[in-house]
Write a protein that holds these residues in place. Structure first.
Motif, PDB file in Angstrom:
ATOM      1  N   HIS A   1      13.546 -16.090  12.025  1.00 27.25           N
ATOM      2  CA  HIS A   1      13.384 -16.993  10.890  1.00 27.25           C
ATOM      3  C   HIS A   1      11.901 -17.165  10.579  1.00 27.25           C
ATOM      4  CE1 HIS A   1      17.545 -19.006  11.729  1.00 27.25           C
ATOM      5  NE2 HIS A   1      17.595 -17.701  11.728  1.00 27.25           N
ATOM      6  N   THR A   2      11.289 -16.140  10.005  1.00 29.52           N
ATOM      7  CA  THR A   2       9.850 -16.185   9.728  1.00 29.52           C
ATOM      8  C   THR A   2       9.527 -16.944   8.444  1.00 29.52           C
ATOM      9  OG1 THR A   2      10.067 -13.995   8.729  1.00 29.52           O
ATOM     10  CG2 THR A   2       9.311 -14.088  11.022  1.00 29.52           C
ATOM     11  N   THR A   3      10.520 -17.141   7.571  1.00 27.15           N
ATOM     12  CA  THR A   3      10.361 -17.977   6.374  1.00 27.15           C
ATOM     13  C   THR A   3      11.634 -18.803   6.225  1.00 27.15           C
ATOM     14  OG1 THR A   3      11.377 -16.420   4.815  1.00 27.15           O
ATOM     15  CG2 THR A   3       9.003 -16.158   5.207  1.00 27.15           C
ATOM     16  N   ALA A   4      11.559 -19.839   5.424  1.00 24.89           N
ATOM     17  CA  ALA A   4      12.736 -20.697   5.212  1.00 24.89           C
ATOM     18  C   ALA A   4      13.886 -19.908   4.584  1.00 24.89           C
ATOM     19  CB  ALA A   4      12.361 -21.890   4.345  1.00 24.89           C
ATOM     20  N   VAL A   5      13.557 -19.083   3.592  1.00 24.64           N
ATOM     21  CA  VAL A   5      14.605 -18.303   2.913  1.00 24.64           C
ATOM     22  C   VAL A   5      15.231 -17.302   3.875  1.00 24.64           C
ATOM     23  CG1 VAL A   5      15.032 -16.603   1.095  1.00 24.64           C
ATOM     24  CG2 VAL A   5      13.589 -18.583   0.624  1.00 24.64           C
ATOM     25  N   LYS A   6      14.402 -16.605   4.640  1.00 26.36           N
ATOM     26  CA  LYS A   6      14.931 -15.628   5.596  1.00 26.36           C
ATOM     27  C   LYS A   6      15.795 -16.328   6.647  1.00 26.36           C
ATOM     28  CE  LYS A   6      13.690 -11.781   8.526  1.00 26.36           C
ATOM     29  NZ  LYS A   6      12.648 -11.026   9.183  1.00 26.36           N
TER      30      LYS A   6
END
Length: 96
Positions: free
Chosen positions: A46-51
């Protein structure tokens, strides 16, 4: 599907398991998808919120699919006696 079929001779079948593939796609100006590559075991961190949202939803759907199909398959297998005899039961599961 055609892409996966074209590589099926190179992908080893491991009975009793499944594999997750990640497809990288790009959309052109007319919103037509173009396949860039297919990754074996894609990175689900989970490197970004969307991902994080996409990966979580995808894993939930994947497990639901695997468990629902797997559970139906297991229910169709007759037990091998009161003690279960693990090796024989495992063989029946693999053959189902």
């Amino acid at each position: 599907i055609a892409t996966l079929l074209s590589a099926q001779k190179d992908v080893k079948n491991r009975k009793g398991s499944f594999e997750l593939y990640g497809c990288d796609v790009i959309l052109d100006q007319w919103l037509h998808p173009w396949l860039l590559e297919i990754n074996l075991s894609p990175d689900l961190r989970h490197t970004t919120a969307v991902k994080g949202q996409v990966a979580s939803a995808m894993v939930d759907s994947m497990l639901s699919l695997v468990v629902d199909i797997g559970l139906d398959r297991l229910r169709s297998i007759k037990p091998v006696g009161p003690e279960g005899r693990a090796a024989e039961q495992q063989q029946r599961v693999m053959e189902a």
